[in-house]
Design a protein around this motif. Sequence first.
Motif, PDB file in Angstrom:
ATOM      1  N   UNK A  43       0.827  -1.212   0.000  1.00 17.06           N
ATOM      2  CA  UNK A  43       0.000   0.000   0.000  1.00 17.06           C
ATOM      3  C   UNK A  43       0.859   1.258   0.000  1.00 17.06           C
ATOM      4  N   UNK A  44       1.970   1.241   0.756  1.00 20.64           N
ATOM      5  CA  UNK A  44       2.883   2.390   0.763  1.00 20.64           C
ATOM      6  C   UNK A  44       3.449   2.625  -0.630  1.00 20.64           C
ATOM      7  N   UNK A  45       3.860   1.557  -1.292  1.00 18.48           N
ATOM      8  CA  UNK A  45       4.407   1.680  -2.645  1.00 18.48           C
ATOM      9  C   UNK A  45       3.370   2.263  -3.592  1.00 18.48           C
ATOM     10  N   UNK A  46       2.128   1.801  -3.457  1.00 21.79           N
ATOM     11  CA  UNK A  46       1.055   2.322  -4.304  1.00 21.79           C
ATOM     12  C   UNK A  46       0.807   3.799  -3.997  1.00 21.79           C
ATOM     13  N   UNK A  48       2.893   5.939  -2.934  1.00 21.65           N
ATOM     14  CA  UNK A  48       4.030   6.698  -3.451  1.00 21.65           C
ATOM     15  C   UNK A  48       3.976   6.807  -4.967  1.00 21.65           C
ATOM     16  N   UNK A  49       3.134   5.998  -5.605  1.00 20.07           N
ATOM     17  CA  UNK A  49       3.045   6.020  -7.063  1.00 20.07           C
ATOM     18  C   UNK A  49       3.971   5.025  -7.727  1.00 20.07           C
ATOM     19  N   UNK A  50       4.557   4.139  -6.933  1.00 18.63           N
ATOM     20  CA  UNK A  50       5.477   3.127  -7.443  1.00 18.63           C
ATOM     21  C   UNK A  50       4.708   1.828  -7.695  1.00 18.63           C
ATOM     22  N   UNK A  51       3.900   1.831  -8.747  1.00 19.75           N
ATOM     23  CA  UNK A  51       3.088   0.663  -9.056  1.00 19.75           C
ATOM     24  C   UNK A  51       3.940  -0.547  -9.420  1.00 19.75           C
ATOM     25  N   UNK A  52       5.066  -0.309 -10.097  1.00 21.54           N
ATOM     26  CA  UNK A  52       5.964  -1.401 -10.451  1.00 21.54           C
ATOM     27  C   UNK A  52       6.519  -2.075  -9.207  1.00 21.54           C
ATOM     28  N   UNK A  58       4.157  -7.640  -4.468  1.00 21.82           N
ATOM     29  CA  UNK A  58       2.983  -8.501  -4.431  1.00 21.82           C
ATOM     30  C   UNK A  58       3.313  -9.870  -5.016  1.00 21.82           C
ATOM     31  N   UNK A  59       3.977  -9.882  -6.162  1.00 20.00           N
ATOM     32  CA  UNK A  59       4.347 -11.148  -6.803  1.00 20.00           C
ATOM     33  C   UNK A  59       5.311 -11.946  -5.929  1.00 20.00           C
ATOM     34  N   UNK A  60       6.288 -11.260  -5.343  1.00 15.20           N
ATOM     35  CA  UNK A  60       7.243 -11.941  -4.465  1.00 15.20           C
ATOM     36  C   UNK A  60       6.528 -12.538  -3.252  1.00 15.20           C
ATOM     37  N   UNK A  61       5.586 -11.793  -2.688  1.00 13.84           N
ATOM     38  CA  UNK A  61       4.835 -12.281  -1.547  1.00 13.84           C
ATOM     39  C   UNK A  61       3.985 -13.498  -1.884  1.00 13.84           C
ATOM     40  N   UNK A  62       3.418 -13.497  -3.084  1.00 14.39           N
ATOM     41  CA  UNK A  62       2.619 -14.644  -3.526  1.00 14.39           C
ATOM     42  C   UNK A  62       3.510 -15.856  -3.773  1.00 14.39           C
ATOM     43  N   UNK A  63       4.643 -15.630  -4.432  1.00 15.62           N
ATOM     44  CA  UNK A  63       5.549 -16.735  -4.754  1.00 15.62           C
ATOM     45  C   UNK A  63       6.144 -17.360  -3.494  1.00 15.62           C
ATOM     46  N   UNK A  72      -7.975  -9.191   0.028  1.00 19.27           N
ATOM     47  CA  UNK A  72      -7.379  -7.873  -0.201  1.00 19.27           C
ATOM     48  C   UNK A  72      -6.319  -7.907  -1.295  1.00 19.27           C
ATOM     49  N   UNK A  73      -5.595  -9.001  -1.398  1.00 24.25           N
ATOM     50  CA  UNK A  73      -4.550  -9.118  -2.418  1.00 24.25           C
ATOM     51  C   UNK A  73      -5.154  -9.075  -3.810  1.00 24.25           C
ATOM     52  N   UNK A  74      -6.269  -9.746  -4.026  1.00 25.60           N
ATOM     53  CA  UNK A  74      -6.893  -9.713  -5.351  1.00 25.60           C
ATOM     54  C   UNK A  74      -7.398  -8.317  -5.688  1.00 25.60           C
ATOM     55  N   UNK A  75      -7.866  -7.573  -4.674  1.00 25.59           N
ATOM     56  CA  UNK A  75      -8.293  -6.196  -4.896  1.00 25.59           C
ATOM     57  C   UNK A  75      -7.098  -5.319  -5.275  1.00 25.59           C
ATOM     58  N   UNK A  76      -5.984  -5.504  -4.576  1.00 25.11           N
ATOM     59  CA  UNK A  76      -4.774  -4.731  -4.892  1.00 25.11           C
ATOM     60  C   UNK A  76      -4.292  -5.035  -6.299  1.00 25.11           C
ATOM     61  N   UNK A  77      -4.284  -6.304  -6.646  1.00 26.10           N
ATOM     62  CA  UNK A  77      -3.818  -6.704  -7.970  1.00 26.10           C
ATOM     63  C   UNK A  77      -4.684  -6.056  -9.050  1.00 26.10           C
ATOM     64  N   UNK A  78      -5.975  -5.927  -8.780  1.00 24.90           N
ATOM     65  CA  UNK A  78      -6.878  -5.302  -9.734  1.00 24.90           C
ATOM     66  C   UNK A  78      -6.611  -3.811  -9.927  1.00 24.90           C
ATOM     67  N   UNK A  79      -6.022  -3.170  -8.927  1.00 26.08           N
ATOM     68  CA  UNK A  79      -5.705  -1.740  -9.032  1.00 26.08           C
ATOM     69  C   UNK A  79      -4.352  -1.463  -9.643  1.00 26.08           C
ATOM     70  N   UNK A  80      -3.538  -2.508  -9.781  1.00 21.19           N
ATOM     71  CA  UNK A  80      -2.196  -2.343 -10.344  1.00 21.19           C
ATOM     72  C   UNK A  80      -2.180  -2.714 -11.827  1.00 21.19           C
TER      73      UNK A  80
END
Length: 81
Positions: A43-46, A48-52, A58-63, A72-80
Amino acid sequence: MVAHHLNGDIPAALEVYEGLKSCTTKEGGTGPEKAQTLLYVIKLSMEQGDDEGALRRLQEGLESKIISPRGEVSQMRGRLP
């Protein structure tokens, strides 16, 4: 980390997280603690505008199975991108 965020210094908050992440890898920390901390950092990265960076974390956390792909993760992924 939270203090830096509340003070408006997101880069410093993310820097603190990197140190915390290395400590919890060696010293432990419960699964829910790691998951909530990672979600906060994404959320902090988002904010800050650092979507990448947010998507990378997010990907590292999932892996690494720190976070679940549901809720909440699926909601975040939808916003990125």
